[in-house]
Each structure stands twice: as structure tokens, then as C-alpha cells.
Design a protein around this motif. Structure first.
Motif, PDB file in Angstrom:
ATOM      1  N   LEU A   8     -15.426 -13.332 -89.192  1.00  0.00           N
ATOM      2  CA  LEU A   8     -14.655 -14.078 -88.196  1.00  0.00           C
ATOM      3  C   LEU A   8     -14.336 -13.186 -87.012  1.00  0.00           C
ATOM      4  N   LYS A   9     -14.143 -13.820 -85.875  1.00  0.00           N
ATOM      5  CA  LYS A   9     -13.718 -13.067 -84.698  1.00  0.00           C
ATOM      6  C   LYS A   9     -12.565 -13.860 -84.084  1.00  0.00           C
ATOM      7  N   ILE A  10     -11.458 -13.183 -84.006  1.00  0.00           N
ATOM      8  CA  ILE A  10     -10.272 -13.870 -83.466  1.00  0.00           C
ATOM      9  C   ILE A  10     -10.511 -14.275 -82.015  1.00  0.00           C
ATOM     10  N   GLY A  11     -10.117 -15.472 -81.689  1.00  0.00           N
ATOM     11  CA  GLY A  11     -10.256 -15.938 -80.309  1.00  0.00           C
ATOM     12  C   GLY A  11      -9.645 -17.318 -80.203  1.00  0.00           C
ATOM     13  N   PHE A  35     -14.495 -23.224 -90.596  1.00  0.00           N
ATOM     14  CA  PHE A  35     -14.697 -21.786 -90.378  1.00  0.00           C
ATOM     15  C   PHE A  35     -16.186 -21.489 -90.215  1.00  0.00           C
ATOM     16  N   ALA A  36     -16.995 -22.153 -91.034  1.00  0.00           N
ATOM     17  CA  ALA A  36     -18.436 -21.924 -90.959  1.00  0.00           C
ATOM     18  C   ALA A  36     -18.959 -22.309 -89.580  1.00  0.00           C
ATOM     19  N   SER A  37     -18.406 -23.379 -89.032  1.00  0.00           N
ATOM     20  CA  SER A  37     -18.888 -23.813 -87.717  1.00  0.00           C
ATOM     21  C   SER A  37     -18.491 -22.837 -86.626  1.00  0.00           C
ATOM     22  N   MET A  38     -17.544 -21.954 -86.917  1.00  0.00           N
ATOM     23  CA  MET A  38     -17.151 -20.939 -85.939  1.00  0.00           C
ATOM     24  C   MET A  38     -17.840 -19.616 -86.236  1.00  0.00           C
ATOM     25  N   GLY A  39     -18.787 -19.635 -87.161  1.00  0.00           N
ATOM     26  CA  GLY A  39     -19.530 -18.412 -87.452  1.00  0.00           C
ATOM     27  C   GLY A  39     -19.013 -17.667 -88.660  1.00  0.00           C
TER      28      GLY A  39
END
Lengths: 797, 346
Positions: free
Chosen positions: A232-235, A388-392
Motif C-alpha cells: 500500500l502507499k498512503i495517499g 484495497f486490491a483496486s488501489m494496488g
């Protein structure tokens, strides 16, 4: 709960005006308190970017801003908000824009400089702003958004939707989810419910490689699922997600937290995301807190923990207060790449106790308190993982799922006939089947031995409120519509309505007092602590309130005096005149520790006047009236009570039984409450009086003339009027019908230390006209007795 | 003698005309026609007139006497009438001056409202039963199907007194207390003070009065509940009133409802009193949850309240709310501020 109508439409297709939708939902038990339609009120607001700022030449607090609102188009705007700076994105109300509260924006000169619009605050855009950072609550909103400059914020960012504000009942946790509301909507409209997709790829490595979950007590936590998501990457969240959260009244924070909030709103299941890297050890434990442990929560308050609180702990100690709030030590932060996602089912009572005691009631705890669906956890977890998966994000295989025995699902026998009997409307079998099925229940038909139609209904796990047949009756009733049930009147045995002796007695006394010129008041049943000292009344019997909201609610009252004094005082306006109040209320007395307290019906009277028209006897007369009405011959005897004037106070006695007391309130007490006229107060125990009252019977009216004689006696100063009266009564013989003292005199002709009391005696006989001789004999006897007992001398002439 | 008589007649006639005082008239009467009056004196001379004149003169004097007496009587009547008229005129008052209104006390507006409510329900066969204001948690909550730590307890934020005691937060506990002692058929209302830890504002005060009613009998239906409450609304607020039942939630009733009456200020069009909705919320109600029967039977060896045999309904009405609506009062605090300028209006 705020439900954006557009969000609802994701799960059920409909095209209904919002008003009608709201009305129909309310009529079936999904109560819409309010429809919010911000877009109807707000228009003409676009996204701008502050290119530069400088101080206003003529005002210290104002600043001139160059704001870009479209490619290259720069507006000159003036703002007083201290929180904005160059480079901020801001909502700009253009000329002609309408804002919340009806404000319309015009070009105007502010201290000599033209401003061609306005930077808006949250409130001006119709947002409540309570989730915003402090500086934005008061100042200008600075939205984090990827929208292009000049975008219509009303359409794109804010509020292009109608929102339903729902009042949710304590027994319907499913109504704290958009899907739950959609299910009701679908059932109502006869449409299918479409659930969101929850598929996502999983890594090969299972979650159990990363963490173990240990539940200490399955009573307190019946299921705990942990999923591990990495990469994950916070954003910021995608715009669609953050704007939906905004619509539902939740502030967008970052992509990880937003997913947990989004799915909580959607499924009603709260989540917590821990930064995996910050968890110590190989396992997390769900256990009661240990004595002496403490934790700093994500809102940075330090909480001392107690064993009745449930915590999530890693090897080193608590990392979250279960279901209530996360710990600062494991919070998702800017460096977070891997999380442990908690999906759990905690005991409602435990969560409620902790959150109420700590005053930390959150969106999560509200849901846990109402009881969550053990079986619903995996679906909610999958939905979060898919987002979450859709955000990578990469999802570790499976969940670590620690759980108690699955709770039994409920099957209830439902008889349509029973529904008809309770509701008073014929409910057909098929109608019932349709209704219950549309609410997600599985219905099977069967027949009882006696041939009665029975529906066997499987209750879905998301409906913990349905536990008996009557609950299904309600489902059927509300779906049919309460307005369809015919209005009838009860048959059966005719009963006579009565108000009962006690109530009738109170009403009688109230009427009597009102007729006697006294105004009824109702004073508070609780006291502040200082009344015991101010009024010099004993604390005995008064019970302490454990959780008063204000000081005035500290003790249960054991006297009407303080409350009535306060009522009196508050009426002493500059031209107040004369006040006479009565109250019939309960006082409470804890007779002995641990016994059930007594309640007494007390009537209190209080009087005072700014003139001279009220004294002790004005008050006493009101009480005499009551006892006369009740056929009770009571005595008034001098008494000493700390809150009364020592020379002007009496106890009311029937035989030896005390019924109450009355007197002039002690001048020192009056002084303490800043009253400087004489105050007269009395109170009697009405319950007692009622039990001792005599039923009235007709007494023949005298048919022969009565003879009146006035006699005055000179007696010692210390002898009481009541002593003489009683002596006259007892020595007057059967012809004496009544005695009443009508005058007292001191002065000329009366020796010092003596006084003269004048009495009117009435004589009559039921069967003849009395002769002077007969009356004379009686009077001689009276005079002789008084002379013997009280050294009383008949005053001649 | 004839001349004497004629002169007396004329003189007296003259005097009668002139006199305007009853006493003087009376004196004149005595002086002229009295036993020792002038006429009598003149008639004494009758013995000295010739025999042939005597009958004529006798008749003449008698005529004159009758004539004068009737004149005097006439005058007397007139004078009396005049005296009376003038006395009545003297007694005349300015009827537009204010009257003296006797000083009476006043019954508190809440008691007045309660009386009306009692009357209405008594008329439908409901009797008043009482219960304590200091209650146990058991009767206030558990026995009404509100377990400890249940989220629904938020609906009744109560003042606790330690041990298992609290100030009752509704009058519903009386329901169980009555059912423990008595058997159906029952129609009961219980009234009195309740206490909740509400922050004080124009529509909330921490003390309020509630009328709790319930009925248990064979064959009691939700439709009957509607009928009883419709009767109540119409008796209280007017014959044309309509009511609306909306599904709601109370742990002790199933099904539960909230009841609204159409706004009688705006006749349902929407105004400030009803918040624009055209409806006013007045009470909560429902069919008694069988769980409550079970608690009420708790102490009995043989249960009485068999839900298959008996059904029942219950409702709870806030008295302040009704008094406010019925009297157009816009602030609940007025009931407890005891301002006599307020209290004396009722």
C-alpha cells in the motif's frame, strides 16, 4: 445515519422522488428524520487556487488574494480567514452564487478594494464541518481534491445529491449500513438487491504466516478475522470514494482509513487497520486489560485501562481499545505500506460499558453496541480487500479467523392466523410469505397437527432483533402498513374506569386549596447539597444522586421547603404583592440503609406578602380548612424546629400522631436566601391524613333556636388558647355545641402577666328550645372548672 | 256653616296642591279630617243648625271629607312614587366600573391537563394505578425487556441513586407491578413524574409527567389500540383530528408505533408548530411484548399471562407535550419555573 440517495441506488434500482421515498420508508419503520438537499440551496461555487496573497492596504486583518478559477482566469478576492496560504485550493463563490443561509454573492468594495467573489467556509457550503481540522472549522475550507480548477464544486465535490438523515432504532444494527437500508428499499419496491462485487486476487503466502490471533474469552469476542494487506502507499482516496464519504458526513483522511470507513458505512461492519510494521511479536491477543495498563489512543488521550475493558494487545501491550478506539502506537501513518485489517465481533455489552464509561462513543462503538453479525464478517472483509486490491494492495491469502462456535441461527414458526389475531386485520399466507422473503428470510410452509397453517421462517443473522413470532408479526404489520390496519374499539368485559382513592383525595385537596385562594406550583424533586445547611433541614433520609447533570440534582428531596422557598423568591418581582402557593408532591425518605425508600404525599403551603395581609393564622386557617373538610379534629401544639421561628411554629397532631408542622420560616433562613419579609410555610402528610380522615355523615340541622353566649376569661399569659377551649368543651355538657375563641386582649384592666381570651359558646338541644336557666347551669360549671384548673377569672361586663 | 265647609274645602285643596312632603301631608290629613281635625270641629256646630238643613249639611260635609281624603291619598301615592324614584336615582352606580373578582387559587396547568386525560381514559374503562417514583432497575428496565448494557437503554438516560435504585425514567414499570398482582381483563393508566438526564431546553426538562396506559384481555388487537388512541386524540384536540401510526421501537412492545396527530394549528398544511410536516408527534405505543408477560408472571407458580390467550397494548403519553399543544405553550420550562403570571393564566 446519513444515507446519500445516489449510494442507495448502487444496490437497488429505483426512480422515485426523494420525498416519496422518505415518506414510504418512514411508514415502514425506516424513519427519515430529515431530507438534506444542500444543492437546492447552494450554487455558483467553483474550485480555485490561490496564486498569491498580500495584505489589504486599509485593513490589518484582511488579505487580497489572486485566485485562479479557470485556465489563466484570475479573480481578485478579499478574505479575512487566517488559515489560507498561497498554493491552497479553495472554494470560490462567484458573483451571483447562493450559499447556505440564503446569502447571495455580489461584487463589492471592501475598505476601498474590489472583491469579485468570496472564499467559502464549510458552514457557508452547508457542511457541518465537525470532522474538519480545527483551522478549517472556523476559516476557509481547503479541500484536498484532484478536480480541475474551475470545477463546479456543488456538482462535483460537495453535495450533488439528496441525503436521508435516518433515526435508527437500538434493535436494528442493519439500519446502520447502506446495504441494510437498500434491503428495506428493495423489499418495499419489490426490486432485487444488488450486492457489490468482492473479488480480488490473493497472494500465495497465507495471512497466518504473518500473524496469529488469540482470543482469551469468546464471550467477549466471538470472532476475530485478520487480513494482511501489503504494497500500500498512503495517499488521498479516489475522488468517488472521498466524495461519497463526504456526502455521508465522514471526512476523508487517507486511502487506507477511507476504505475502512467506506465499507463500515456500506456493510455496517467496523474495521480497524493496524500498521503491521508497528505490531510487536507474532500474535495479537484479544483480552481484558490488565490492572495498571494504560494506552494512548489515536486522539492522543491517555487512558488508564481497567480489567472490564477489552483490548487488542501485541507482545508489548495494548494496541487498541476493542471496538472503541485504536492506539497511537500502531496507527496507520505516512510510512505505512502493510496493514493488519481487523474484522471482529465484540460483545455489545462490553463495548457499551467501556465506551460509555470513557465517554468515547464512536461510529464503531455505536455499531458494536447494537450487536453485529457473526456470519457477516467475511463478506465485509472481502469487500474491503477488493477495494484495497483496486488501489494496488496485495492481499495475503485467506484470513486468520479465530472464532467461537458459530451461534445457532434461528428458525421461528409463524402463524398467519396469529398475526391476524394480534393486528386485527386478515393477513393471508401468501402475503406473509412475500413480505418475509423480501426481507431476506427463508420461508417454508408446513401444517400443524391441528391443521393450522404455519410458516417456518429462517431468520437471517443480520436481524438479531427477531427472536419470537411477535417480531415477525411486526415485520408483516409494518410492511403492510400500519395505516391499512382498521381502527376498532376493544370489546370484551366492560370495565368502569376509576381514579382510585389516593388520586381522588389529592384532586379534592387541590380543588380545596385553589378555592381557598392558593396557587398550585410544582417544584423540582431533587435538591442541591447546600439546602441542608441553608434551610437547616436534616440530611437523614435524603439519597444522593450518583450521576447528576447539574448541582441542583444532587439529592432527592426530603422536604418541600427549599423548592417552595425558591419558587416564592423567584416571584418577588418589584411589584409582587401577596403570594400563596401550594404543592402536592412526593418526598423520598430512605428510612433505613438498604431498605426500599418511603415516598410520602406531602402538601406544602407557603405564603408571604409585601404588605401586612399574611400572618401565621392566614396559613393556619388553610390547614384548618383541610382538616375540617376531612372531619378531623386536630390539635396544633407549639413545637421547636430549627428552620422555624421558635415562637411561631406548631405541630399538627391527631391524638398523638403527627401529621405535619407549620410556622413562620426562621428569619435567619430567610436572610440566607435573601428574603426580608416574614414567610409562612407548612407541610402535612396527605397519605396519613387520607387514612385518618372520617367519612362524612349527615347531622341533623338544629330545628330549635340556638343560644349564643360570649364569655371572656382572664388567665395567665402562659396558658394556651387550646387548653381553655378543651376545658370548656369537656365541662360544657351535652347542650354545648361549639366553642370558638374570637378575641384576645392585653392592656387596660388586665393585670400584667395575664391576658383575656373571649370565647363564643353556642348551645342548642335537638328537641326543645333551651331556657336561660339550662344554659346558665352549663356556664356556671364551665366557669367553676376553669377557675379551678387555670385560675381563670370570668371578665365581667 | 256651609261657608265654613266650602272654605275648608278650598283651603285644604290649595294646601294639598302646595305640599311636597309626605310628613306635612300626613299632618294636614290629621289636622283636617282627623278625629280632632277641623272638619270634626265644624261638624260640632251641626247641632245648632235648623233641622231641615241638617241632612243636607251632613251629606255635604261627608262628601267633602271623602273628597279631601281621596285627594290626600292620591297626593300621597304620587309623593311616595316621586321619593322612590329620586332615591333610586341617587343610588345609581356607574356599571362600567370594574367588578371585584374574588381572589381564588389556581390548579397547575399540568394537573388540569392530567385531569382531562384521566377523564378521557376513565370514560374508556381505564383505571388509575400508582407506582413509586424511586424505582428499582428491575422494574424500570429488566422486567420491561431492557437488559443491562443494552443499547436501547440510551432511550432512558436515568438518575441513579445507588444499590439498584433510580428515579423512574418512565411510568411503564407500573405495568409490571400491576400485572404481578392482578389478572386480566385489565385497563390501566398510571400517571406521574418521571426523570431523565436530558439537557434542558424549550422542549426538554429533566422532570416530566407521563400517562402510561395498557390493556390486556382476550382478543385485544392493534386495531383496538388505534381506536383507543384515536378517541383520545379527538377528545383532547378536537373531533376532526386524524392520527397516523408510524413503526417505531420499544423493547416492551411488539409491534411498536409512534403516533402523530394532524397539526391542529395549520390543519395539516405545515406550520411552525409542526415543523412544516403537518403532523405532531404525541406518543409511543404498541402491542405488549410477550417477554413482559413472562416477567410479570415471574413470581407466580402458575402463569396467568398466556400470550396465546391474552393480548394487550400499551402506550405512553408525555403530559407536558399534550399541555403545550393544547394551550399553545412553546417552552416546557414554564411548567417548572412557577411564575405566578404564567400559572394564573390557567
Amino acid at each position: 445515519m446519513l444515507v446519500p440517495v445516489s449510494w442507495l441506488k448502487d444496490y437497488v434500482e429505483f426512480d422515485l422522488p426523494t420525498d416519496e421515498l422518505a415518506e414510504r420508508l418512514t411508514a415502514r419503520g425506516v424513519m427519515v428524520e430529515e431530507i438534506k438537499r444542500p444543492k437546492d440551496k447552494i450554487s455558483g461555487v467553483v474550485l480555485g487556487l490561490i496564486r498569491s496573497m498580500e495584505k489589504h492596504p486599509n485593513a490589518d486583518r484582511l488579505r487580497l488574494c489572486k485566485v485562479e478559477v479557470k485556465d489563466g482566469e484570475i479573480l481578485d478576492l478579499i478574505t479575512g480567514a487566517p488559515n489560507v496560504k498561497t498554493g491552497d485550493k479553495v472554494p470560490v463563490a462567484l458573483e451571483g452564487a447562493r450559499l447556505a443561509g440564503g446569502l447571495v454573492i455580489k461584487k463589492s468594495k471592501i475598505r476601498g478594494v474590489e472583491s469579485s467573489g468570496m472564499l467559502c467556509s464549510a458552514a457557508e457550503l452547508g457542511l457541518d464541518g465537525k470532522d474538519l481540522p480545527l483551522d478549517q472549522r472556523e476559516g476557509v475550507l481547503t479541500p484536498e481534491t484532484d478536480l480541475p480548477l474551475g470545477a463546479d464544486l456543488v456538482e462535483k465535490y460537495l453535495l450533488n445529491d439528496d441525503m436521508l438523515l435516518l433515526e435508527t432504532f437500538a434493535n436494528r444494527p442493519d439500519m446502520l449500513s447502506i446495504i441494510g437500508v437498500a434491503r428495506e428499499t428493495a423489499s418495499m419496491l419489490g426490486k432485487p438487491l444488488k450486492l457489490p462485487g468482492t473479488t480480488f486476487p490473493e497472494d500465495e503466502r497465507p495471512a497466518s504466516d504473518y500473524i496469529k490471533v488469540r482470543i482469551k474469552d469468546f464471550d467477549l469476542c466471538s470472532r476475530y478475522m485478520a487480513r494482511i494487506i501489503s504494497g500500500l502507499k498512503i495517499g488521498p482516496s479516489p475522488e468517488w470514494m472521498s466524495s461519497r464519504l463526504r456526502l455521508a458526513g465522514v471526512r476523508s483522511i487517507n486511502n487506507i482509513v477511507d476504505v475502512t470507513n467506506y465499507v463500515m458505512l456500506e456493510y455496517g461492519q467496523p474495521f480497524h487497520a493496524f500498521d503491521y510494521a508497528l505490531l510487536k511479536g507474532e500474535a495479537i491477543n484479544i483480552r481484558p486489560a490488565k490492572k495498571g495498563e494504560e494506552m494512548i489512543t489515536i486522539d492522543e488521550s491517555k487512558i488508564p485501562l481497567a480489567p472490564e475493558m477489552l483490548v487488542i494487545a501485541d507482545e508489548e501491550g495494548p494496541v487498541a481499545l476493542a471496538g472503541v478506539m485504536g492506539g497511537l502506537n500502531s496507527e496507520v501513518n505516512n510510512d505505512t505500506t502493510k496493514i493488519l485489517l481487523e474484522i471482529a465481533c465484540f460483545q455489545p455489552a462490553s463495548i457499551r460499558r467501556t465506551s460509555v464509561n470513557l465517554g468515547m462513543r464512536s461510529e464503531s462503538s455505536r455499531r458494536f453496541e447494537k450487536g453485529l453479525d457473526y456470519y457477516g464478517l467475511p463478506a465485509a472483509a472481502d469487500r474491503a480487500c477488493s477495494l484495497f486490491a483496486s488501489m494496488g494492495g496485495r492481499i495475503a491469502k485467506g484470513a486468520v479467523d479465530s472464532a467461537a462456535e458459530p451461534p445457532k441461527t434461528l428458525t421461528i414458526d409463524f402463524r398467519p392466523e396469529r398475526a391476524s389475531a394480534i393486528l386485527g386485520i386478515t393477513t393471508g399466507k401468501n402475503q406473509c410469505i412475500n413480505i418475509l422473503s423480501s426481507l431476506g428470510m427463508k420461508v417454508k410452509e408446513k401444517t400443524s397437527k391441528a391443521g393450522q397453517e404455519i410458516l417456518s421462517v429462517d431468520i437471517p443473522s443480520f436481524r438479531p432483533d427477531i427472536i419470537r413470532e411477535e417480531d415477525l408479526v411486526e415485520e408483516v404489520a409494518r410492511c403492510i402498513g400500519y395505516d391499512k390496519i382498521p381502527t376498532t374499539l376493544p370489546g370484551g368485559v366492560t370495565l368502569i374506569g376509576t381514579q382510585g382513592e389516593e388520586e381522588e383525595f389529592r384532586e379534592h385537596i387541590a380543588d380545596l386549596m385553589s378555592a381557598a385562594g392558593v396557587v398550585e406550583v410544582i417544584t423540582p424533586s431533587l435538591h442541591p447539597e447546600q439546602v441542608f445547611e441553608t434551610f437547616d433541614i436534616p440530611r437523614e433520609g435524603s439519597m444522593k444522586v450518583l450521576n447528576p447533570l447539574v448541582e441542583e440534582q444532587s439529592y432527592t428531596r426530603n422536604s418541600l421547603l427549599p423548592g417552595m422557598m425558591k419558587a416564592l423568591k423567584s416571584n418577588m418581582t418589584p411589584s409582587w404583592g401577596c403570594i400563596k402557593f401550594f404543592e402536592i408532591s412526593k418526598i423520598y425518605l430512605e428510612a433505613e440503609p438498604d431498605s426500599f425508600p418511603w415516598e410520602k404525599d406531602i402538601m406544602g403551603i407557603i405564603m408571604a406578602s409585601s404588605g401586612n395581609d399574611v400572618d401565621f393564622f392566614t396559613l393556619k386557617g388553610r390547614f384548618e380548612l383541610v382538616f375540617q373538610e376531612l372531619g378531623m379534629e386536630v390539635d396544633f401544639e407549639p413545637v421547636q424546629l430549627p428552620f422555624f421561628h421558635p415562637g411561631i411554629s406548631a405541630e399538627v397532631l391527631l391524638g398523638r400522631k403527627s401529621l405535619g408542622c407549620l410556622g413562620r420560616v426562621h428569619p435567619e433562613v430567610c436572610q440566607k436566601v435573601d428574603i426580608n419579609v416574614p414567610v409562612f410555610f407548612g407541610a402535612v402528610d396527605l397519605g396519613h391524613a387520607r387514612r385518618l380522615a372520617r367519612k362524612k355523615y349527615y347531622e341533623p340541622v338544629p330545628r330549635f333556636p340556638v343560644i349564643e353566649r360570649d364569655l371572656a376569661f382572664i388567665i395567665d399569659e402562659g396558658v394556651l388558647c387550646s387548653n381553655i377551649t378543651k376545658e370548656i368543651e369537656s365541662s360544657g355538657g351535652e347542650l354545648l355545641r361549639s366553642v370558638k375563641c374570637f378575641d384576645q386582649y392585653r392592656g387596660k384592666q388586665i393585670p400584667d402577666e395575664k391576658k383575656s381570651l373571649a370565647f363564643r359558646l353556642v348551645f342548642s338541644a335537638p328537641d326543645r328550645t333551651l331556657t336561660d336557666e339550662e344554659v346558665g347551669r352549663s356556664i356556671n360549671n364551665i366557669v367553676k372548672n376553669l377557675s379551678g384548673k387555670f385560675d381563670a377569672r370570668l371578665r365581667e361586663g | 256653616m256651609e261657608d265654613q265647609l266650602n272654605k275648608l274645602k278650598e283651603d285644604t285643596e290649595q294646601k294639598i296642591r302646595e305640599i311636597d312632603d309626605l310628613d306635612l301631608l300626613q299632618e294636614l290629613k290629621v289636622a283636617v279630617v282627623g278625629r280632632k281635625g277641623e272638619l270634626t270641629l265644624i261638624l260640632r256646630g251641626l247641632s245648632s243648625v235648623p233641622d231641615e238643613d241638617r241632612p243636607r249639611l251632613g251629606k255635604m260635609s261627608n262628601d267633602i271629607k271623602q273628597h279631601l281624603i281621596s285627594l290626600i291619598d292620591e297626593k300621597e301615592a304620587r309623593l311616595k312614587q316621586e321619593t322612590l324614584s329620586s332615591r333610586l336615582m341617587e343610588e345609581r352606580v356607574d356599571v362600567t366600573m370594574p367588578g371585584q373578582i374574588p381572589e381564588t387559587g389556581r390548579i397547575h396547568p399540568l394537573r388540569r391537563t392530567l385531569r382531562r386525560m384521566k377523564e378521557i381514559f376513565e370514560g374508556m374503562g381505564f383505571s388509575v394505578k400508582e407506582g413509586p417514583e424511586v424505582e428499582t432497575e428491575y422494574y424500570n428496565f429488566e422486567a420491561l425487556n431492557i437488559p443491562a448494557q443494552h443499547a436501547s437503554r440510551d432511550m432512558w438516560d436515568s438518575f441513579y441513586l445507588g444499590r439498584d435504585l433510580l428515579l423512574r425514567s418512565h411510568t411503564s414499570p407500573v405495568q409490571v407491578r400491576v400485572m404481578e398482582k392482578e389478572e386480566p381483563p385489565l385497563r390501566v393508566i398510571s400517571i406521574g413524574k418521571c426523570f431523565r438526564r436530558d439537557a434542558v431546553d424549550a422542549s426538554h426538562f429533566w422532570i416530566f409527567n407521563q400517562v402510561e396506559g395498557f390493556m390486556v384481555d382476550e382478543g385485544v388487537t392493534f386495531g383496538d389500540l388505534k381506536g383507543v388512541l384515536l378517541n383520545f386524540a379527538r377528545e383532547m384536540f378536537g373531533k376532526e383530528r386524524r392520527i397516523k401510526f408510524i413503526p417505531s421501537y420499544f423493547p416492551f412492545t411488539e409491534p411498536s408505533a409512534e403516533i402523530c396527530v394532524d397539526c391542529f394549528v395549520c390543519k395539516g398544511k405545515g406550520c411552525r408548530s409542526c415543523g412544516g410536516s403537518g403532523w405532531l408527534e404525541i406518543l409511543g405505543a404498541g402491542m405488549i411484548n410477550p417477554a413482559v408477560y413472562k416477567w410479570a408472571d415471574g413470581l407466580r407458580e402458575k402463569p396467568v399471562y398466556d400470550p396465546e390467550k391474552y393480548t394487550g397494548f400499551a402506550f405512553g403519553i408525555g403530559v407536558e407535550r399534550i399541555a403545550m399543544l393544547a394551550n399553545g405553550i412553546d417552552d416546557i420550562r414554564l411548567f417548572y419555573e412557577n411564575d405566578s403570571r404564567f400559572l394564573k393564566q390557567f
